[in-house]
Design a protein around this motif. Structure first.
Motif, mmCIF file in Angstrom:
data_model
loop_
_atom_site.group_PDB
_atom_site.id
_atom_site.type_symbol
_atom_site.label_atom_id
_atom_site.label_comp_id
_atom_site.label_asym_id
_atom_site.label_seq_id
_atom_site.Cartn_x
_atom_site.Cartn_y
_atom_site.Cartn_z
ATOM 1 N N GLN A 29 0.349 -6.024 29.194
ATOM 2 C CA GLN A 29 0.284 -4.927 28.238
ATOM 3 C C GLN A 29 1.149 -5.234 27.025
ATOM 4 O OE1 GLN A 29 1.355 -1.297 30.359
ATOM 5 N NE2 GLN A 29 -0.814 -0.824 30.628
ATOM 6 N N ARG A 30 0.797 -4.610 25.912
ATOM 7 C CA ARG A 30 1.612 -4.741 24.708
ATOM 8 C C ARG A 30 2.963 -4.073 24.956
ATOM 9 N NH1 ARG A 30 -1.416 -3.928 19.052
ATOM 10 N NH2 ARG A 30 -2.814 -5.289 20.246
ATOM 11 N N GLU A 31 4.036 -4.734 24.543
ATOM 12 C CA GLU A 31 5.373 -4.188 24.764
ATOM 13 C C GLU A 31 6.177 -4.188 23.470
ATOM 14 O OE1 GLU A 31 7.802 -6.539 27.381
ATOM 15 O OE2 GLU A 31 7.412 -8.408 26.308
ATOM 16 N N GLY A 32 7.074 -3.243 23.367
ATOM 17 C CA GLY A 32 7.953 -3.173 22.215
ATOM 18 C C GLY A 32 9.029 -4.227 22.292
ATOM 19 N N VAL A 33 9.308 -4.859 21.164
ATOM 20 C CA VAL A 33 10.319 -5.907 21.078
ATOM 21 C C VAL A 33 11.538 -5.413 20.303
ATOM 22 C CG1 VAL A 33 10.831 -8.209 20.180
ATOM 23 C CG2 VAL A 33 8.594 -7.733 21.221
ATOM 24 N N SER A 34 11.288 -4.837 19.135
ATOM 25 C CA SER A 34 12.388 -4.413 18.275
ATOM 26 C C SER A 34 11.880 -3.373 17.296
ATOM 27 C CB SER A 34 12.961 -5.619 17.528
ATOM 28 O OG SER A 34 14.085 -5.255 16.746
ATOM 29 N N CYS A 35 12.815 -2.561 16.791
ATOM 30 C CA CYS A 35 12.464 -1.532 15.824
ATOM 31 C C CYS A 35 13.574 -1.412 14.790
ATOM 32 C CB CYS A 35 12.239 -0.198 16.516
ATOM 33 S SG CYS A 35 11.887 1.168 15.393
ATOM 34 N N ILE A 36 13.182 -1.091 13.558
ATOM 35 C CA ILE A 36 14.154 -0.781 12.526
ATOM 36 C C ILE A 36 13.714 0.500 11.842
ATOM 37 C CG2 ILE A 36 13.045 -2.251 10.771
ATOM 38 C CD1 ILE A 36 15.976 -2.926 9.848
ATOM 39 N N VAL A 70 6.505 11.608 10.909
ATOM 40 C CA VAL A 70 5.861 11.675 12.222
ATOM 41 C C VAL A 70 6.899 11.452 13.324
ATOM 42 C CG1 VAL A 70 4.142 10.610 13.737
ATOM 43 C CG2 VAL A 70 3.652 10.925 11.290
ATOM 44 N N ALA A 71 7.808 10.523 13.083
ATOM 45 C CA ALA A 71 8.835 10.192 14.073
ATOM 46 C C ALA A 71 10.065 9.669 13.358
ATOM 47 C CB ALA A 71 8.311 9.150 15.052
ATOM 48 N N THR A 72 11.233 9.870 13.945
ATOM 49 C CA THR A 72 12.480 9.417 13.324
ATOM 50 C C THR A 72 12.798 7.967 13.677
ATOM 51 O OG1 THR A 72 13.730 10.277 15.207
ATOM 52 C CG2 THR A 72 13.459 11.729 13.280
ATOM 53 N N PHE A 73 12.029 7.395 14.587
ATOM 54 C CA PHE A 73 12.222 5.993 14.987
ATOM 55 C C PHE A 73 10.878 5.486 15.480
ATOM 56 C CE2 PHE A 73 15.257 2.828 15.039
ATOM 57 C CZ PHE A 73 15.345 2.143 16.242
ATOM 58 N N CYS A 74 10.829 4.282 15.968
ATOM 59 C CA CYS A 74 9.560 3.766 16.476
ATOM 60 C C CYS A 74 9.113 4.534 17.716
ATOM 61 C CB CYS A 74 9.680 2.286 16.820
ATOM 62 S SG CYS A 74 9.962 1.229 15.397
ATOM 63 N N GLY A 104 0.788 -1.220 0.000
ATOM 64 C CA GLY A 104 0.000 0.000 0.000
ATOM 65 C C GLY A 104 0.819 1.269 0.000
ATOM 66 N N ALA A 105 2.100 1.166 0.287
ATOM 67 C CA ALA A 105 2.989 2.326 0.291
ATOM 68 C C ALA A 105 4.421 1.821 0.346
ATOM 69 C CB ALA A 105 2.703 3.231 1.484
ATOM 70 N N ALA A 106 5.337 2.709 0.020
ATOM 71 C CA ALA A 106 6.751 2.323 0.013
ATOM 72 C C ALA A 106 7.265 2.142 1.430
ATOM 73 C CB ALA A 106 7.558 3.390 -0.712
ATOM 74 N N LEU A 107 7.869 0.987 1.646
ATOM 75 C CA LEU A 107 8.391 0.675 2.979
ATOM 76 C C LEU A 107 9.473 1.661 3.404
ATOM 77 C CD1 LEU A 107 8.435 -1.276 5.355
ATOM 78 C CD2 LEU A 107 9.965 -2.765 4.038
ATOM 79 N N ASP A 108 10.164 2.242 2.446
ATOM 80 C CA ASP A 108 11.275 3.160 2.729
ATOM 81 C C ASP A 108 10.873 4.355 3.583
ATOM 82 O OD1 ASP A 108 13.062 2.956 -0.467
ATOM 83 O OD2 ASP A 108 12.580 1.486 1.077
ATOM 84 N N TYR A 109 9.586 4.662 3.626
ATOM 85 C CA TYR A 109 9.141 5.854 4.333
ATOM 86 C C TYR A 109 8.673 5.564 5.758
ATOM 87 C CZ TYR A 109 9.241 8.094 -0.219
ATOM 88 O OH TYR A 109 9.641 8.593 -1.439
ATOM 89 N N TYR A 110 8.821 4.311 6.202
ATOM 90 C CA TYR A 110 8.252 3.934 7.495
ATOM 91 C C TYR A 110 9.269 3.289 8.413
ATOM 92 C CZ TYR A 110 3.724 4.856 5.435
ATOM 93 O OH TYR A 110 2.642 5.467 4.852
ATOM 94 N N ASN A 111 9.212 3.683 9.668
ATOM 95 C CA ASN A 111 9.884 2.942 10.731
ATOM 96 C C ASN A 111 8.963 1.790 11.128
ATOM 97 O OD1 ASN A 111 11.961 5.049 11.049
ATOM 98 N ND2 ASN A 111 10.274 6.235 11.906
ATOM 99 N N ILE A 112 9.533 0.614 11.259
ATOM 100 C CA ILE A 112 8.736 -0.572 11.549
ATOM 101 C C ILE A 112 9.166 -1.185 12.883
ATOM 102 C CG2 ILE A 112 8.035 -2.868 10.768
ATOM 103 C CD1 ILE A 112 7.103 -0.724 8.867
ATOM 104 N N SER A 140 15.355 3.864 7.042
ATOM 105 C CA SER A 140 16.534 3.641 6.198
ATOM 106 C C SER A 140 17.157 2.267 6.421
ATOM 107 C CB SER A 140 17.575 4.712 6.480
ATOM 108 O OG SER A 140 18.075 4.570 7.797
ATOM 109 N N GLY A 141 16.785 1.635 7.520
ATOM 110 C CA GLY A 141 17.388 0.357 7.870
ATOM 111 C C GLY A 141 18.705 0.486 8.609
ATOM 112 N N SER A 142 19.138 1.711 8.835
ATOM 113 C CA SER A 142 20.469 1.916 9.427
ATOM 114 C C SER A 142 20.473 1.832 10.946
ATOM 115 C CB SER A 142 21.028 3.273 8.987
ATOM 116 O OG SER A 142 20.182 4.312 9.429
ATOM 117 N N SER A 143 19.299 1.952 11.542
ATOM 118 C CA SER A 143 19.225 1.908 13.014
ATOM 119 C C SER A 143 18.265 0.828 13.467
ATOM 120 C CB SER A 143 18.751 3.256 13.562
ATOM 121 O OG SER A 143 19.657 4.273 13.245
ATOM 122 N N THR A 144 18.671 0.109 14.504
ATOM 123 C CA THR A 144 17.816 -0.918 15.093
ATOM 124 C C THR A 144 17.863 -0.807 16.610
ATOM 125 O OG1 THR A 144 19.602 -2.548 15.130
ATOM 126 C CG2 THR A 144 18.172 -2.544 13.183
#
Length: 124
Positions: A44-51, A101-105, A26-34, A54-58
């Motif tokens: 509660q829901r908890e964060g596990v990992s983020c990329i 919206v944000a530079t990371f998750c 539905g949109a280019a993945l390049d524009y989203y932090n996942i 650009s893929g340069s930060s995890t």
């Protein structure tokens, strides 16, 4: 509209491995932090990992550092899970937030797009 679909969950013995995938459309993945999040029963829901987009930060939660690895290609974000423990049992979700919206998750309540989740059960 961005769409996320998780796959790869299942039943695995302690010490085993699973690879989760999040297919993005539905949109280019390049524009989203996942991010990958999880929710165990009664917790509660908890964060596990983020990329980053650009893929340069995890990043990884302390509880999974050294065991989980996040990666991405053009249309997929993967979470390789090794040395699984019973406490990793949960429904795993991928989520996205646009890089404007944000530079990371963000924490779970800040992520804008969500998949429906895939169940991971670690049990002997």
């Amino acid at each position: 509209q961005l769409q996320l679909v998780e796959s790869g969950g299942g039943l695995v013995q302690p010490g085993g491995s699973l690879r989760l995938s999040c297919a993005v459309s539905g949109a280019a993945l390049d524009y989203y932090n996942i991010g990958w999040f999880r929710q165990a029963p009664g917790k509660q829901r908890e964060g596990v990992s983020c990329i980053s987009s650009s893929g340069s930060s995890t990043s990884y939660a302390d509880s999974v550092k050294g065991r989980f690895t996040i990666s991405r290609d053009n249309y997929m974000v993967n979470l390789q899970m090794d040395s699984l423990k019973p406490e990793d049992t949960a429904v795993y979700y991928c989520a996205a937030v646009h890089l404007t919206v944000a530079t990371f998750c963000l924490p779970a309540d800040g992520m804008r797009f969500w998949g429906k989740g895939t169940l991971v059960t670690v049990s002997s």
